[in-house]
Every structure is written in structure tokens, then in C-alpha cells.
Write a protein that holds these residues in place. Sequence first.
Motif, mmCIF file in Angstrom:
data_model
loop_
_atom_site.group_PDB
_atom_site.id
_atom_site.type_symbol
_atom_site.label_atom_id
_atom_site.label_comp_id
_atom_site.label_asym_id
_atom_site.label_seq_id
_atom_site.Cartn_x
_atom_site.Cartn_y
_atom_site.Cartn_z
ATOM 1 N N ARG A 1 2.528 8.883 8.867
ATOM 2 C CA ARG A 1 2.094 8.174 7.661
ATOM 3 C C ARG A 1 1.295 9.108 6.746
ATOM 4 O O ARG A 1 1.516 9.144 5.529
ATOM 5 N N LYS B 1 2.423 10.424 2.952
ATOM 6 C CA LYS B 1 1.556 10.157 1.800
ATOM 7 C C LYS B 1 1.209 11.442 1.056
ATOM 8 O O LYS B 1 1.314 11.517 -0.175
ATOM 9 N N THR C 1 10.504 -0.685 8.990
ATOM 10 C CA THR C 1 9.624 -1.153 7.913
ATOM 11 C C THR C 1 8.358 -0.314 7.856
ATOM 12 O O THR C 1 7.874 0.039 6.770
ATOM 13 N N SER C 2 7.821 0.029 9.023
ATOM 14 C CA SER C 2 6.623 0.871 9.083
ATOM 15 C C SER C 2 6.868 2.226 8.430
ATOM 16 O O SER C 2 6.023 2.731 7.690
ATOM 17 N N ILE D 1 9.183 2.986 6.124
ATOM 18 C CA ILE D 1 9.342 2.801 4.681
ATOM 19 C C ILE D 1 7.989 2.570 4.026
ATOM 20 O O ILE D 1 7.667 3.151 2.973
ATOM 21 N N ASN D 2 7.153 1.736 4.644
ATOM 22 C CA ASN D 2 5.820 1.468 4.099
ATOM 23 C C ASN D 2 4.935 2.702 4.112
ATOM 24 O O ASN D 2 4.003 2.818 3.307
ATOM 25 N N ALA D 3 5.224 3.624 5.039
ATOM 26 C CA ALA D 3 4.462 4.877 5.111
ATOM 27 C C ALA D 3 4.825 5.823 3.970
ATOM 28 O O ALA D 3 4.120 6.799 3.731
#
Length: 229
Positions: free
Chosen positions: A61, A65, A88-89, A91-93
Amino acid sequence: MLIPCIDLQGGLAVQLVHGRRRELAVCDVFGLLEQFSGYEWLHIIDLDAAMNKEANTKLVRALCKKAAADYKLKVRVGGGIRTLARATSAINAGATQIIIGSSAFSRGGINKSLLAALVKRFGRKKIVVALDTAKGQILTQGWREKLKLHPSAVIPQLEAYCSAFLCTDVDREGTMTGANLRYFRELRTATALPIIAAGGITTRREISALEKLNMDAAVGMALYKNRIR
């Protein structure tokens, strides 16, 4: 296009030979982002997650970022993405795309239920299917299990569920012995979708040869050892 790879194991960036023997490790994982900042894409692969060990989730993550915010890198994240929650984790990362490997297969065939669910949730453009092979057969579970499937045979069945394929020649992975261009030419005849080639790539001549096949080149060991020539 040359795509650098950050393979994570125990919080370190590592390079393995044939996916097993560790050849080198880099402690300053974030320093690699600066080193690779001139490229358009970056691959981040959680080897621990792929091998069903404790995942490097927080590190992945943070890398995603920083790669996006500081270097405008597009990132593909893979390794152990076997559920919708895990996808999903990623993609959200901040992953631009996710790489689906072992979970693309089930009981010796295509795992259509999971792949269809991923496409419904994220769309084909977000999904890359990894086809890792040794001696022509697909490997799964961190390259520990072999399926009686040849990538050319299953690629047509997988096209509806992804936007590209990441094809790693495990026989040459980490060896810097050169890309198996004959193998990649065979794969090229199986699909019109983009293919990212990996395994043994060492020279710019090989990268150019892959480019003529309309393939990108994912490179690890040769970049880390500054052997691209």
C-alpha cells in the motif's frame, strides 16, 4: 516497453532464481522507486502472499501510494490475489491494475466464477492474468504446483476476463540467460491482447525483439545487477 519489478519477501525487495533460490535482496525498497522513476509502469509482486505466507500488505500500500504521488508511476500489483476482498484491497491501495495468477485456475481448469466476479466489480481493463510456465506447463501457488495446461490452449478462454497477459518463463526467471523468443512468438499467435513477457530478459536487443512482437518486457535481475546492455 521495459517494466521494472519489485518482488517482496519478508519486507525486502528480492530477486529469485527460478522462483526459489534468493540471489539478492534490497533493504531500501522505497529507494527503488527513485531508481525506477523514469519508467511508465512498475510491477509490485508480493511473493509471500503468493506462497500463502504473511502478506506484505502495508508495504504494498505504501509503495503504491508513493509511486503514484511522487513519481506518477502506474502500478500493477500481484501475488496472492485470490479473493474479491484481496483484489479490492489492492485497487484501494492505488494499483492501476491487478495481476491474477493462481486464482485464475481451479480444479485443473479456468476459475470462471471468480474471474467473472472480478470483471463485474472492476472491469476487464483493471485485470491482467498471469501465466507462469515451466517446461510449457502452467504453474500456480507460488510456482510450486504444476497444471496439465499449456498457456496457448487456455489463453483464448481467458481473453474475456482480462485486458492483458503477464507471461513468465520460469525456466529462465532470474537466470539472465536471455529470453526464449521462440516461446513468446508461440504465445503471440494465441491472442491479440497485450502480452508482457518475463523470464531471462537481459539485453536491449531482446527487448526490441519483444517489441516487434508487440510485447512489453518485465525485467528484474538484469536491472538490479545493472546488466541491461
